[in-house]
Write an enzyme that holds these catalytic residues in place. Sequence first.
Site, PDB file in Angstrom:
ATOM      1  N   SER A   1       0.772  -1.279   0.045  1.00 25.38           N
ATOM      2  CA  SER A   1      -0.038   0.008   0.018  1.00 25.38           C
ATOM      3  C   SER A   1       0.792   1.328  -0.063  1.00 25.38           C
ATOM      4  CB  SER A   1      -0.791   0.006   1.212  1.00 25.38           C
ATOM      5  OG  SER A   1      -2.086  -0.849   1.005  1.00 25.38           O
TER       6      SER A   1
ATOM      7  N   HIS B   1      -3.092   1.275  -4.621  1.00 25.42           N
ATOM      8  CA  HIS B   1      -2.654   0.088  -5.403  1.00 25.42           C
ATOM      9  C   HIS B   1      -3.020   0.367  -6.872  1.00 25.42           C
ATOM     10  CE1 HIS B   1      -1.573  -2.808  -2.126  1.00 25.42           C
ATOM     11  NE2 HIS B   1      -2.359  -1.986  -1.475  1.00 25.42           N
TER      12      HIS B   1
ATOM     13  N   HIS C   1      -6.342   4.337   7.090  1.00 25.92           N
ATOM     14  CA  HIS C   1      -5.654   3.894   5.888  1.00 25.92           C
ATOM     15  C   HIS C   1      -4.821   5.332   5.336  1.00 25.92           C
ATOM     16  CE1 HIS C   1      -4.662   1.570   2.087  1.00 25.92           C
ATOM     17  NE2 HIS C   1      -5.154   2.360   1.310  1.00 25.92           N
TER      18      HIS C   1
HETATM   19  O1  R1P Z   1      -0.288  -4.951   3.005  1.00 23.45           O
HETATM   20  P1  R1P Z   1      -0.474  -3.923   1.983  1.00 23.45           P
HETATM   21  O2  R1P Z   1      -0.908  -4.395   0.434  1.00 23.45           O
HETATM   22  O3  R1P Z   1       0.741  -3.210   2.022  1.00 23.45           O
HETATM   23  O4  R1P Z   1      -1.546  -3.076   2.554  1.00 23.45           O
HETATM   24  C1  R1P Z   1      -1.915  -2.735   4.123  1.00 23.45           C
HETATM   25  O5  R1P Z   1      -2.437  -1.516   4.084  1.00 23.45           O
HETATM   26  C2  R1P Z   1      -3.880  -1.604   4.161  1.00 23.45           C
HETATM   27  C3  R1P Z   1      -4.580  -1.065   5.276  1.00 23.45           C
HETATM   28  O6  R1P Z   1      -4.101   0.350   5.305  1.00 23.45           O
HETATM   29  C4  R1P Z   1      -4.062  -3.276   4.100  1.00 23.45           C
HETATM   30  O7  R1P Z   1      -4.556  -3.673   2.896  1.00 23.45           O
HETATM   31  C5  R1P Z   1      -2.795  -3.773   4.570  1.00 23.45           C
HETATM   32  O8  R1P Z   1      -2.446  -5.109   4.251  1.00 23.45           O
END
Ligand code: R1P
Length: 292
Positions: A37, A68, A261
């Site tokens: 992310s 993403h 987030h």
């Molecule tokens: O793991 P990535 O894809 O970096 O994403 C992270 O960030 C998001 C939450 O903010 C969730 O999807 C968590 O898994």
Amino acid sequence: MFPESTTGPSFEDCSATAEWLLSQTDIRPLVGIVCGSGLGGLAEMLKDQKAFKYSNIPNFPQSTVHGHAGMLVFGTLKGKPCVCMQGRFHLYEGYSIQKVTLPIRIFKLLGVKTVLLTNAAGGLNPDYKVGDIMLIKDHINIPGFAGNNPLTGPNEERFGIRFPSMSDAYDKELLQLAKAVGVELGYGDFLHEGVYCVLGGPSFETIAECRMMHKLGADAVGMSTVHEVIVARHCGMRVLALSLITNQAVMNYDSQKKANHEEVLETGQLRAEQLERLVTSMVDRIEDHNNV
Ligand SMILES: O=P(O)(O)O[C@H]1O[C@H](CO)[C@@H](O)[C@H]1O
């Protein structure tokens, strides 16, 4: 018989996707990179790019999460052929766990030997600060405890064995190299080695859940990566995974803080450059061989 929902994309589907991609580019990647992310900037580092929107790739799922981008980028990093997922899939997007991990099998069929996974994660270890980088040395797979494992269903022997070990999931040689490279880059003060715990999401954890995970030995928590690691190891690719600690998990009932987030994406931006440098230097230094 296994129910339809646990069979996932077939070997033939994966091969068709890999063959389609190989017919569109001359790049034969040895390293596969997955951007977490807010960490998609990594893909921009690739030279001589050939990029595909996920929506144009046969059998590929679509990215639905902010941060993403949904592009598969082929190119070279320090002269080494790479493929980079600018955006991954998560269980909470509603995809089956087999679909979430489909790109990892495509990596294998493209010829990738080493997978470098990045993610954004909440820090459970009280010594970790926002912006720290944790090299993942092990994981706790909470969805897996309840049977949600990407290898559920008939085993596809062309990828790997029925019961792969996971005690050697995170390649020790790559971990040592990443530590050495991190120190050379001057990251020693904010570089850790720790245990990542995966949850299904998308709701963030309760305080009691964070306390429990920390007691179980986890240093950071997130909603990704582990499924990809299991599939990568099943088919014999080497794995290095790292977490950017984008927020501190809330462990205290007096705290007013709430995980969100936006903070995750903001921290990603702040540390993007350092993370890109670490990954690029790693790609430059890794040797390309399998480790089954
Ligand atoms: O793991 P990535 O894809 O970096 O994403 C992270 O960030 C998001 C939450 O903010 C969730 O999807 C968590 O898994």
